[in-house]
Design a protein around this motif. Structure first.
Motif, PDB file in Angstrom:
ATOM      1  N   VAL A  91       0.826  -1.204   0.000  1.00  0.00           N
ATOM      2  CA  VAL A  91       0.000   0.000   0.000  1.00  0.00           C
ATOM      3  C   VAL A  91       0.860   1.254   0.000  1.00  0.00           C
ATOM      4  N   ALA A  92       1.958   1.242   0.744  1.00  0.00           N
ATOM      5  CA  ALA A  92       2.826   2.419   0.800  1.00  0.00           C
ATOM      6  C   ALA A  92       3.370   2.746  -0.579  1.00  0.00           C
ATOM      7  N   ASP A  93       3.765   1.725  -1.354  1.00  0.00           N
ATOM      8  CA  ASP A  93       4.269   1.967  -2.698  1.00  0.00           C
ATOM      9  C   ASP A  93       3.183   2.550  -3.586  1.00  0.00           C
ATOM     10  N   ALA A  94       1.959   2.048  -3.448  1.00  0.00           N
ATOM     11  CA  ALA A  94       0.854   2.576  -4.233  1.00  0.00           C
ATOM     12  C   ALA A  94       0.629   4.044  -3.891  1.00  0.00           C
ATOM     13  N   TYR A  95       0.704   4.378  -2.616  1.00  0.00           N
ATOM     14  CA  TYR A  95       0.513   5.766  -2.220  1.00  0.00           C
ATOM     15  C   TYR A  95       1.660   6.627  -2.730  1.00  0.00           C
ATOM     16  N   GLU A  96       2.890   6.108  -2.716  1.00  0.00           N
ATOM     17  CA  GLU A  96       4.033   6.857  -3.253  1.00  0.00           C
ATOM     18  C   GLU A  96       3.803   7.188  -4.718  1.00  0.00           C
ATOM     19  N   LEU A  97       3.269   6.247  -5.486  1.00  0.00           N
ATOM     20  CA  LEU A  97       3.012   6.500  -6.894  1.00  0.00           C
ATOM     21  C   LEU A  97       1.915   7.548  -7.063  1.00  0.00           C
ATOM     22  N   GLU A  98       0.898   7.502  -6.206  1.00  0.00           N
ATOM     23  CA  GLU A  98      -0.156   8.511  -6.249  1.00  0.00           C
ATOM     24  C   GLU A  98       0.423   9.892  -5.984  1.00  0.00           C
ATOM     25  N   VAL A  99       1.294  10.001  -4.981  1.00  0.00           N
ATOM     26  CA  VAL A  99       1.933  11.286  -4.678  1.00  0.00           C
ATOM     27  C   VAL A  99       2.780  11.727  -5.861  1.00  0.00           C
ATOM     28  N   LEU A 100       3.526  10.809  -6.437  1.00  0.00           N
ATOM     29  CA  LEU A 100       4.354  11.116  -7.595  1.00  0.00           C
ATOM     30  C   LEU A 100       3.516  11.697  -8.725  1.00  0.00           C
ATOM     31  N   ASN A 101       2.391  11.082  -9.008  1.00  0.00           N
ATOM     32  CA  ASN A 101       1.534  11.572 -10.089  1.00  0.00           C
ATOM     33  C   ASN A 101       0.958  12.945  -9.772  1.00  0.00           C
ATOM     34  N   LYS A 102       0.564  13.163  -8.514  1.00  0.00           N
ATOM     35  CA  LYS A 102       0.042  14.478  -8.130  1.00  0.00           C
ATOM     36  C   LYS A 102       1.130  15.536  -8.243  1.00  0.00           C
ATOM     37  N   VAL A 103       2.303  15.256  -7.711  1.00  0.00           N
ATOM     38  CA  VAL A 103       3.413  16.215  -7.777  1.00  0.00           C
ATOM     39  C   VAL A 103       3.744  16.498  -9.234  1.00  0.00           C
ATOM     40  N   GLY A 104       3.820  15.460 -10.046  1.00  0.00           N
ATOM     41  CA  GLY A 104       4.123  15.644 -11.461  1.00  0.00           C
ATOM     42  C   GLY A 104       3.086  16.479 -12.171  1.00  0.00           C
ATOM     43  N   SER A 105       1.803  16.238 -11.900  1.00  0.00           N
ATOM     44  CA  SER A 105       0.762  17.012 -12.574  1.00  0.00           C
ATOM     45  C   SER A 105       0.787  18.471 -12.133  1.00  0.00           C
ATOM     46  N   TYR A 106       1.104  18.714 -10.874  1.00  0.00           N
ATOM     47  CA  TYR A 106       1.217  20.096 -10.410  1.00  0.00           C
ATOM     48  C   TYR A 106       2.374  20.792 -11.119  1.00  0.00           C
ATOM     49  N   LEU A 107       3.518  20.159 -11.161  1.00  0.00           N
ATOM     50  CA  LEU A 107       4.707  20.807 -11.695  1.00  0.00           C
ATOM     51  C   LEU A 107       4.659  20.939 -13.210  1.00  0.00           C
ATOM     52  N   GLU A 108       3.969  20.049 -13.901  1.00  0.00           N
ATOM     53  CA  GLU A 108       3.832  20.173 -15.343  1.00  0.00           C
ATOM     54  C   GLU A 108       2.881  21.294 -15.716  1.00  0.00           C
ATOM     55  N   SER A 109       2.040  21.712 -14.800  1.00  0.00           N
ATOM     56  CA  SER A 109       1.038  22.733 -15.091  1.00  0.00           C
ATOM     57  C   SER A 109       1.608  24.142 -15.088  1.00  0.00           C
ATOM     58  N   GLY A 110       2.842  24.319 -14.708  1.00  0.00           N
ATOM     59  CA  GLY A 110       3.447  25.644 -14.758  1.00  0.00           C
ATOM     60  C   GLY A 110       3.749  26.195 -13.389  1.00  0.00           C
ATOM     61  N   ASN A 111       4.313  27.405 -13.387  1.00  0.00           N
ATOM     62  CA  ASN A 111       4.794  28.029 -12.156  1.00  0.00           C
ATOM     63  C   ASN A 111       3.704  28.266 -11.117  1.00  0.00           C
ATOM     64  N   ALA A 112       2.512  28.663 -11.546  1.00  0.00           N
ATOM     65  CA  ALA A 112       1.443  28.922 -10.577  1.00  0.00           C
ATOM     66  C   ALA A 112       1.076  27.635  -9.840  1.00  0.00           C
ATOM     67  N   ARG A 113       0.962  26.551 -10.570  1.00  0.00           N
ATOM     68  CA  ARG A 113       0.626  25.270  -9.948  1.00  0.00           C
ATOM     69  C   ARG A 113       1.784  24.777  -9.079  1.00  0.00           C
ATOM     70  N   GLU A 114       3.029  25.051  -9.510  1.00  0.00           N
ATOM     71  CA  GLU A 114       4.187  24.659  -8.715  1.00  0.00           C
ATOM     72  C   GLU A 114       4.152  25.368  -7.365  1.00  0.00           C
ATOM     73  N   GLU A 115       3.811  26.636  -7.378  1.00  0.00           N
ATOM     74  CA  GLU A 115       3.703  27.387  -6.124  1.00  0.00           C
ATOM     75  C   GLU A 115       2.567  26.832  -5.261  1.00  0.00           C
ATOM     76  N   GLU A 116       1.466  26.454  -5.907  1.00  0.00           N
ATOM     77  CA  GLU A 116       0.340  25.866  -5.180  1.00  0.00           C
ATOM     78  C   GLU A 116       0.767  24.548  -4.523  1.00  0.00           C
ATOM     79  N   LEU A 117       1.540  23.744  -5.251  1.00  0.00           N
ATOM     80  CA  LEU A 117       2.055  22.492  -4.689  1.00  0.00           C
ATOM     81  C   LEU A 117       2.918  22.777  -3.478  1.00  0.00           C
ATOM     82  N   LYS A 118       3.842  23.713  -3.605  1.00  0.00           N
ATOM     83  CA  LYS A 118       4.734  24.036  -2.494  1.00  0.00           C
ATOM     84  C   LYS A 118       3.934  24.500  -1.279  1.00  0.00           C
ATOM     85  N   GLU A 119       2.920  25.301  -1.510  1.00  0.00           N
ATOM     86  CA  GLU A 119       2.078  25.776  -0.405  1.00  0.00           C
ATOM     87  C   GLU A 119       1.318  24.618   0.243  1.00  0.00           C
TER      88      GLU A 119
END
Length: 179
Positions: A92-120
């Protein structure tokens, strides 16, 4: 009638060239990423075939996608997760790590505004070192050894930091991601 058939053939030829180019360009990066997830070469081959099959099935959407390379990488990661879960090689932990990876990736691919939102978002729920660990691990895909060098600590400490951060994010629930 012949003009429509000719246009259809041109479109199919364009889609075939597009997918062949994408496969040629992305085969090595996808294989490398999957190899980091598991050293099972047979499973990697199966996942790559599944990934390219999905890409071919969704060629119309993929050819119009703003980041087809990112789409391929995420699809391969999801295909690998499914394969690992089916083979009971992933917890389960690995599955959750992949979910986090996908969320982080989608935030950062969306541009600087989304990157700042992720950091916040991460800052709201994690300590600064935990937030950095999540970004380094899942966005920059640094190994634990590389992260240990970055943080000037042991690999064990880094693993605990990432684990602690994932645990906090898991407890915060799915509502922390602002889609």
């Amino acid at each position: 009638m012949a003009a429509n058939e000719n246009d259809s053939n041109k479109m199919r030829r364009h889609q075939q060239e597009f997918i062949e180019g994408l496969i040629e360009e992305m085969e090595q990066p996808v294989a490398g990423m999957l190899y980091k997830m598991t050293r099972d070469v047979m499973l990697i081959e199966d996942v790559m075939v599944a990934t390219w099959t999905v890409a071919c099935q969704k060629i119309t959407q993929l050819s119009k996608h703003e980041n087809p390379r990112g789409w391929i990488m995420r699809t391969a990661k999801l295909q690998m997760l499914q394969a690992l879960e089916e083979n009971n090689k992933c917890g389960v932990a690995d599955a959750y790590e992949l979910e986090v990876l996908n969320k982080v990736g989608s935030y950062l691919e969306s541009g600087n505004a989304r990157e700042e939102e992720l950091k916040e978002t991460l800052k709201e729920h994690l300590k600064e070192d935990e937030s950095k660990a999540i970004i380094l691990r899942f966005f920059y895909e640094l190994s634990y050894m590389e992260m240990a060098e970055y943080f000037h600590c042991s690999e064990t400490t880094v693993r605990k930091r990432v684990s602690r951060a994932l645990s906090k994010l898991r407890k915060a629930g799915p509502d922390i991601w602002h889609d």
